[in-house]
Scaffold this motif. Structure first.
Motif, PDB file in Angstrom:
ATOM      1  N   VAL A 108     -16.513  -6.459   4.940  1.00 26.76           N
ATOM      2  CA  VAL A 108     -15.603  -6.008   5.994  1.00 26.76           C
ATOM      3  C   VAL A 108     -14.458  -7.001   6.110  1.00 26.76           C
ATOM      4  CG1 VAL A 108     -17.316  -4.791   7.397  1.00 26.76           C
ATOM      5  CG2 VAL A 108     -16.912  -7.193   7.811  1.00 26.76           C
ATOM      6  N   SER A 109     -13.353  -6.547   6.677  1.00 28.40           N
ATOM      7  CA  SER A 109     -12.187  -7.435   6.833  1.00 28.40           C
ATOM      8  C   SER A 109     -12.453  -8.408   7.975  1.00 28.40           C
ATOM      9  CB  SER A 109     -10.949  -6.598   7.178  1.00 28.40           C
ATOM     10  OG  SER A 109     -11.092  -6.081   8.501  1.00 28.40           O
ATOM     11  N   ALA A 110     -11.770  -9.543   7.929  1.00 29.07           N
ATOM     12  CA  ALA A 110     -11.889 -10.527   9.012  1.00 29.07           C
ATOM     13  C   ALA A 110     -11.452  -9.886  10.329  1.00 29.07           C
ATOM     14  CB  ALA A 110     -11.022 -11.739   8.694  1.00 29.07           C
ATOM     15  N   ALA A 111     -10.396  -9.075  10.274  1.00 30.68           N
ATOM     16  CA  ALA A 111      -9.867  -8.449  11.499  1.00 30.68           C
ATOM     17  C   ALA A 111     -10.927  -7.549  12.134  1.00 30.68           C
ATOM     18  CB  ALA A 111      -8.616  -7.640  11.177  1.00 30.68           C
ATOM     19  N   GLU A 112     -11.601  -6.766  11.295  1.00 28.03           N
ATOM     20  CA  GLU A 112     -12.606  -5.844  11.854  1.00 28.03           C
ATOM     21  C   GLU A 112     -13.791  -6.630  12.425  1.00 28.03           C
ATOM     22  OE1 GLU A 112     -14.399  -3.124   9.063  1.00 28.03           O
ATOM     23  OE2 GLU A 112     -15.676  -2.201  10.615  1.00 28.03           O
ATOM     24  N   PHE A 113     -14.252  -7.634  11.669  1.00 26.98           N
ATOM     25  CA  PHE A 113     -15.412  -8.410  12.131  1.00 26.98           C
ATOM     26  C   PHE A 113     -15.077  -9.111  13.445  1.00 26.98           C
ATOM     27  CE2 PHE A 113     -19.541  -9.973  11.360  1.00 26.98           C
ATOM     28  CZ  PHE A 113     -19.596 -11.287  11.780  1.00 26.98           C
ATOM     29  N   LEU A 114     -13.880  -9.711  13.535  1.00 25.70           N
ATOM     30  CA  LEU A 114     -13.486 -10.414  14.762  1.00 25.70           C
ATOM     31  C   LEU A 114     -13.360  -9.441  15.940  1.00 25.70           C
ATOM     32  CD1 LEU A 114     -10.891 -12.956  13.358  1.00 25.70           C
ATOM     33  CD2 LEU A 114     -12.960 -13.526  14.655  1.00 25.70           C
TER      34      LEU A 114
ATOM     35  N   PHE B 281     -11.514 -15.385  22.490  1.00 21.42           N
ATOM     36  CA  PHE B 281     -11.601 -15.963  21.151  1.00 21.42           C
ATOM     37  C   PHE B 281     -10.566 -15.292  20.244  1.00 21.42           C
ATOM     38  CE2 PHE B 281     -15.157 -18.512  21.987  1.00 21.42           C
ATOM     39  CZ  PHE B 281     -16.127 -17.799  22.663  1.00 21.42           C
ATOM     40  N   LEU B 282      -9.920 -16.079  19.400  1.00 18.39           N
ATOM     41  CA  LEU B 282      -8.914 -15.489  18.505  1.00 18.39           C
ATOM     42  C   LEU B 282      -9.404 -15.475  17.067  1.00 18.39           C
ATOM     43  CD1 LEU B 282      -5.638 -17.063  19.996  1.00 18.39           C
ATOM     44  CD2 LEU B 282      -6.496 -14.700  20.227  1.00 18.39           C
TER      45      LEU B 282
ATOM     46  N   THR C 154     -19.008  -9.146  21.393  1.00 17.33           N
ATOM     47  CA  THR C 154     -20.474  -9.307  21.353  1.00 17.33           C
ATOM     48  C   THR C 154     -20.946 -10.761  21.270  1.00 17.33           C
ATOM     49  OG1 THR C 154     -20.494  -9.297  18.936  1.00 17.33           O
ATOM     50  CG2 THR C 154     -20.659  -7.145  20.040  1.00 17.33           C
ATOM     51  N   SER C 155     -20.050 -11.689  20.989  1.00 14.36           N
ATOM     52  CA  SER C 155     -20.510 -13.038  20.629  1.00 14.36           C
ATOM     53  C   SER C 155     -21.332 -13.731  21.709  1.00 14.36           C
ATOM     54  CB  SER C 155     -19.303 -13.929  20.313  1.00 14.36           C
ATOM     55  OG  SER C 155     -19.751 -15.255  20.112  1.00 14.36           O
ATOM     56  N   ARG C 156     -22.344 -14.453  21.265  1.00 12.01           N
ATOM     57  CA  ARG C 156     -23.182 -15.260  22.164  1.00 12.01           C
ATOM     58  C   ARG C 156     -22.331 -16.368  22.808  1.00 12.01           C
ATOM     59  NH1 ARG C 156     -28.663 -16.865  19.194  1.00 12.01           N
ATOM     60  NH2 ARG C 156     -27.341 -18.291  18.020  1.00 12.01           N
ATOM     61  N   ASP C 157     -21.245 -16.738  22.136  1.00  9.34           N
ATOM     62  CA  ASP C 157     -20.440 -17.855  22.643  1.00  9.34           C
ATOM     63  C   ASP C 157     -19.771 -17.541  23.979  1.00  9.34           C
ATOM     64  OD1 ASP C 157     -19.449 -19.171  19.405  1.00  9.34           O
ATOM     65  OD2 ASP C 157     -20.894 -19.929  20.857  1.00  9.34           O
ATOM     66  N   HIS C 158     -19.613 -16.252  24.295  1.00  9.58           N
ATOM     67  CA  HIS C 158     -18.984 -15.901  25.574  1.00  9.58           C
ATOM     68  C   HIS C 158     -19.722 -16.529  26.751  1.00  9.58           C
ATOM     69  CE1 HIS C 158     -15.977 -13.131  24.154  1.00  9.58           C
ATOM     70  NE2 HIS C 158     -16.860 -12.397  23.519  1.00  9.58           N
TER      71      HIS C 158
ATOM     72  N   TRP D 162     -17.236 -30.141  25.313  1.00 11.16           N
ATOM     73  CA  TRP D 162     -17.778 -29.804  23.979  1.00 11.16           C
ATOM     74  C   TRP D 162     -17.308 -28.424  23.522  1.00 11.16           C
ATOM     75  CZ3 TRP D 162     -20.983 -25.814  22.319  1.00 11.16           C
ATOM     76  CH2 TRP D 162     -21.504 -24.984  23.339  1.00 11.16           C
ATOM     77  N   PHE D 163     -17.008 -27.556  24.481  1.00 11.10           N
ATOM     78  CA  PHE D 163     -16.558 -26.191  24.172  1.00 11.10           C
ATOM     79  C   PHE D 163     -15.488 -25.864  25.218  1.00 11.10           C
ATOM     80  CE2 PHE D 163     -18.043 -21.568  23.339  1.00 11.10           C
ATOM     81  CZ  PHE D 163     -17.478 -21.554  22.075  1.00 11.10           C
ATOM     82  N   PRO D 164     -14.439 -25.128  24.863  1.00  8.79           N
ATOM     83  CA  PRO D 164     -13.341 -24.940  25.815  1.00  8.79           C
ATOM     84  C   PRO D 164     -13.754 -24.169  27.073  1.00  8.79           C
ATOM     85  CG  PRO D 164     -12.783 -23.987  23.652  1.00  8.79           C
ATOM     86  CD  PRO D 164     -14.201 -24.464  23.567  1.00  8.79           C
ATOM     87  N   VAL D 165     -13.164 -24.551  28.192  1.00  5.01           N
ATOM     88  CA  VAL D 165     -13.353 -23.833  29.458  1.00  5.01           C
ATOM     89  C   VAL D 165     -12.491 -22.572  29.421  1.00  5.01           C
ATOM     90  CG1 VAL D 165     -13.002 -23.960  31.966  1.00  5.01           C
ATOM     91  CG2 VAL D 165     -13.821 -25.969  30.703  1.00  5.01           C
TER      92      VAL D 165
END
Ligand code: ISL
Ligand code: CA
Length: 531
Positions: free
Chosen positions: A401-407, A377-378, A413-417, A439-442
């Motif tokens: 927090v900054s977007a960079a730090e949160f990303l 994810f980017l 950790t994301s559930r999307d993985h 629906w979601f990228p391979v």
């Protein structure tokens, strides 16, 4: 845990495989996984040697939380197919000697559920008390946060009152103190049990009883609200009532998602004498390296200590689960293993060995049997998860927090993985769909990481899972045997014994990149040659 007479049960001997239907297999080319797609791929699941399939919610839903927001508990989500498709899938599962458990999501419904549509109409509506409302004139009832960003209280324009939602605004919490709610839930359970399902995975079930005084939460409590939301005053009464009213007549298994339950509290939920749940999912392992949304470091001794503690906690009368991944967690080999191409296969096999030789019912997650990895994810728009969007609002939009730090944390950790499509082969979209766009990228690594490649390779991760499920079936000590960590402080070696009726097995797993020498007692027989 001491050796001794553990009561034999089919669900203690079972290996469970979780399917997230949206991302498993698309049969009709609309880019979304569906029930006929699962049916067409059942030989893959049965071929692993698993006994039970846990199907994530297949019910009608507006998909605010990908099906964990149910609009009609007795209807199959249109994108997933029809009730006839469900019946065909269940028949196909049973024809292969497996069982099906489904996801019971009854802490909350969708805000589009007929109960909530009526409840929100007026304060005098007969369904008003199906949910948790507080007088809007009194202001925000308390500072309880939603897990998906913002307050757990949403002011509803129709009456100006607040309703409670521990998750998304579109997931209002049911009022379990209302006996009519409980009766309706038990009816829903009987509907599916009478169709032949073999039990339920119960979504955030420790949350269903609330302290309806809703006291203010302290700073410490706000850091982990699940420990406040779980274990309300009537939780055990409701689970015992549920067992008696809905489950007792059936030969079923129940597993509670015990978000907010400590190992010390575990026996209260799973001690068979209490007649509540058969087992629970603990979060200690999957959250050992988390501080809220932040990823932290972990060590193998810390992980080993959790397994030892959980094993002691359930005692003689209880039973554990063992899992490293699911639809809410990053990919196991990226989280607990090493997804560097030079180590990924060996690492995923090592994790499979852990899952299938620990004491407790193993829960495997789709894709882990071929070592699928975290997605690259980017930016925020690459994510689908409602939790991500809500936490972004709370942490980045507010400037905390900054977007960079949160990303940087989200990328670990994301559930999307775990929600990217299953990788079947090296054809477009990994054989998941014939649609132009899933629906979601391979994951871009599907050309080398896919089921077809693993089936063609005798040394693959899939083949190792097959060896291990057969081994577990052949060795009762791996199911019921006493567990003992043989080297708790070693930084890279996870070595433990399983002992039952004179049978003594030793498991040794190398979590590091460097080879380890291991002294084995004379007369040791290597049960499977994977080195
Ligand atoms: O930790 C979490 C919240 O910050 C999530 O992993 C998750 O919300 C939590 O573990 C509860 O999970 C269950 O309930 C949610 C749903 O989004 C999850 O998919 C489900 O597993 C609400 O139904
Ligand atoms: Ca489809």
């Amino acid at each position: 845990m001491q050796e001794g007479t553990i009561a034999r049960r089919w669900w203690k001997e079972a290996v469970v495989y979780q399917i997230y239907p949206r991302s498993f297999a698309d049969s009709n080319g609309d880019g979304v996984g569906d029930l006929p797609g699962i049916l067409a791929r059942l030989d893959h699941v049965a071929g692993l040697g698993v006994d039970v399939i846990w199907l994530s919610p297949h019910f009608d839903s507006p998909n605010a939380d990908n099906g964990y927001d149910i609009r009609d508990y007795r209807t199959v989500m249109a994108e997933f197919g029809t009730m006839a498709d469900f019946d065909a899938l269940l028949a196909g599962i049973k024809a292969r000697g497996m069982r099906l458990i489904i996801d019971l999501v009854v802490n909350h419904t969708s805000d589009e559920h007929q109960w909530f549509v009526e409840s929100r109409r007026s304060r005098s509506d007969p369904k008003r008390n199906y949910y948790i409302w507080r007088d809007g004139a009194q202001g925000l009832p308390n500072n309880a946060p939603s897990f998906f960003g913002g307050s757990a209280w949403e002011r509803d324009p129709a009456t100006g009152d607040y309703y409670l939602h521990y998750f998304a605004k579109k997931q209002p919490d049911l009022n379990w103190d209302n006996p009519a709610v409980r009766e309706d839930v038990y009816e829903i359970m009987r509907f599916w049990l009478d169709k032949g399902v073999s039990g339920f995975r119960m979504d955030v079930i420790p949350f269903i009883s609330k302290d309806q005084g809703f006291p203010a939460m302290t700073e410490a409590e706000l850091r982990a609200p699940e420990f406040v939301y779980a274990n309300g005053p009537h939780i055990h009464a409701y689970l015992q009532e549920m067992r008696g009213a809905a489950l007792a007549p059936y030969d079923v298994m129940t597993v509670g998602e015990a978000f907010g339950v400590t190992d010390a509290q575990a026996p209260l939920f799973v001690d068979a004498a209490r007649g509540e749940l058969d087992m629970i999912f603990h979060f200690d392992v999957v959250r050992l390296d988390r501080d809220g949304w932040r990823k932290t470091d972990w060590t193998l001794p810390a992980l080993k200590a959790i397994y030892a503690r959980l094993d002691r906690a359930v005692g003689q009368g209880g039973w554990n689960t063992v899992f490293l991944g699911n639809h809410d967690n990053p990919r196991a080999v990226s989280h607990f293993g090493d997804d560097d191409p030079a180590f990924r296969v060996a690492s995923a096999k090592a994790l499979a060995t852990l899952l299938l030789t620990q004491r407790g019912t193993p829960f495997l997650y789709q894709g882990d049997e071929i070592g699928m990895t975290n997605y690259p994810f980017l930016a925020l728009e690459d994510f689908d998860d409602v939790e991500v969007r809500g936490q972004w609002q709370d942490n980045v939009a507010t400037g905390k927090v900054s977007a960079a730090e949160f990303l940087a944390h989200l990328r670990q950790t994301s559930r999307d993985h775990s929600r990217t499509p299953m990788q079947w082969d090296a054809t477009p979209h990994a054989g998941f769909t014939a649609a132009a766009k899933p629906w979601f990228p391979v994951h871009p690594d599907f050309g080398s990481i896919n089921v077809a490649a693993d089936l063609a390779d005798p040394g693959s991760i899939y083949r190792h899972y097959q060896t291990l499920t057969a081994l577990r079936r052949a060795e009762p000590a791996l199911v019921y045997g006493a567990y003992r960590d043989l080297d708790p402080d070693h930084p890279a070696l996870f070595s433990y014994s399983r002992a039952l009726d004179g049978d003594h097995l030793q498991v040794a797993i190398n979590f590091g990149r460097d080879p380890l020498a291991l002294d084995l007692p004379p007369g040791t027989t290597l049960l499977n040659g994977s080195r």
